[in-house]
Motif scaffolding. Structure first.
Motif, mmCIF file in Angstrom:
data_model
loop_
_atom_site.group_PDB
_atom_site.id
_atom_site.type_symbol
_atom_site.label_atom_id
_atom_site.label_comp_id
_atom_site.label_asym_id
_atom_site.label_seq_id
_atom_site.Cartn_x
_atom_site.Cartn_y
_atom_site.Cartn_z
ATOM 1 N N GLY A 205 3.480 30.931 37.489
ATOM 2 C CA GLY A 205 3.985 31.965 38.394
ATOM 3 C C GLY A 205 4.997 32.900 37.756
ATOM 4 N N THR A 206 5.523 32.524 36.581
ATOM 5 C CA THR A 206 6.479 33.388 35.890
ATOM 6 C C THR A 206 5.729 34.403 35.040
ATOM 7 O OG1 THR A 206 8.077 31.567 35.757
ATOM 8 C CG2 THR A 206 8.440 33.424 34.289
ATOM 9 N N VAL A 207 6.226 35.632 35.018
ATOM 10 C CA VAL A 207 5.660 36.677 34.155
ATOM 11 C C VAL A 207 6.688 36.997 33.066
ATOM 12 C CG1 VAL A 207 4.915 39.089 34.034
ATOM 13 C CG2 VAL A 207 4.244 37.665 35.994
ATOM 14 N N LEU A 208 6.278 36.868 31.811
ATOM 15 C CA LEU A 208 7.115 37.267 30.676
ATOM 16 C C LEU A 208 6.721 38.681 30.274
ATOM 17 C CD1 LEU A 208 8.953 36.818 28.115
ATOM 18 C CD2 LEU A 208 6.962 35.761 27.038
ATOM 19 N N LEU A 209 7.687 39.581 30.273
ATOM 20 C CA LEU A 209 7.458 40.948 29.794
ATOM 21 C C LEU A 209 8.270 41.110 28.518
ATOM 22 C CD1 LEU A 209 7.682 42.922 33.168
ATOM 23 C CD2 LEU A 209 5.611 42.329 31.881
ATOM 24 N N TRP A 210 7.559 41.356 27.417
ATOM 25 C CA TRP A 210 8.192 41.419 26.098
ATOM 26 C C TRP A 210 7.826 42.741 25.431
ATOM 27 C CZ3 TRP A 210 5.379 39.230 21.346
ATOM 28 C CH2 TRP A 210 6.116 39.491 20.176
#
Length: 221
Positions: free
Chosen positions: A173-178
């Motif tokens: 459910g977590t979104v990593l934006l890098w």
């Protein structure tokens, strides 16, 4: 493997040139707010890097796709705090983290730029990649909707702890934006490791700045 057909974007000149008595202050405009960032020449984490500009711009332009309102957001390697400030303005519960020596300038910038906004009060905390994660951010208490990271990958010896930190905080459910400026072979090697662990999509490329913006989520077993 990397999926997605990225949009090609240009980092807009969102900062406002002005005659200032302080050579160390940069003025930006995002989401209708003027943001004043005090940079410091002592630390890497105290200068605004292009990845932060790219992701700030992208979040401002894609609020329907990535709605931060009332979401829990963790920024790792927050530096001067520009991106965390933008996330606050977009309505997120923000925790901005970095090394101890960066926190004073980070706290100053965040409090100064968010104090008159009637949303969630941002938090500034120490986070040394890969160290004390279970003690400082126990899984039972801390769950983030978004992890933000910009220009965290360059020539330094902490790439494995950085990856371990991303893995620790990225729950289902977590979104990593890098967003990162890609310069060295080590940058691409790190990207390959991210692709091996997460479902990774390339959202945007900023060719003039060599910045790529990626979205990563935990693989479903």
């Amino acid at each position: 493997s990397l999926t997605g057909s990225p949009v090609t974007l240009k980092i807009l000149q969102n900062w406002v040139p002005r005659v200032s008595h302080y050579f160390d202050k940069e003025h930006y405009t995002y989401v209708g707010h003027q943001i004043v960032i005090q940079e410091s020449i002592e630390h890497f984490g105290a200068v605004v890097w292009p990845g932060a500009l790219a992701l700030s711009q992208y979040l401002e332009s894609n609020q329907e796709q990535f709605n931060l309102k009332d979401k829990k957001v963790l920024e790792i390697g927050a530096g001067t705090g520009l991106l965390s400030i933008v996330a606050c303005i977009l309505g997120a519960h923000v925790t901005a983290t970095d090394l101890p020596e960066v926190l004073e300038n980070l706290s100053y910038n965040i409090s100064r730029n968010t104090q008159n906004l009637s949303m969630h009060k941002p938090e500034v905390r120490k986070l040394v990649w890969g160290e004390g994660l279970n003690e400082d951010f126990p899984v039972s208490t801390y769950h983030y909707d978004f992890i933000l990271a910009t220009d965290v990958v360059y020539h330094h010896g902490a790439l494995d702890p950085l990856l371990a930190t991303m893995v620790y905080f990225c729950k289902p459910g977590t979104v990593l934006l890098w967003a990162n400026k890609f310069r060295f072979s080590t940058d691409y090697e790190f990207l390959e490791k991210v692709c091996n662990i997460f479902n990774t999509t390339i959202l945007a490329e900023f060719p003039e700045s060599n910045v790529k913006l990626l979205k990563a989520t935990v693989r479903k077993n």
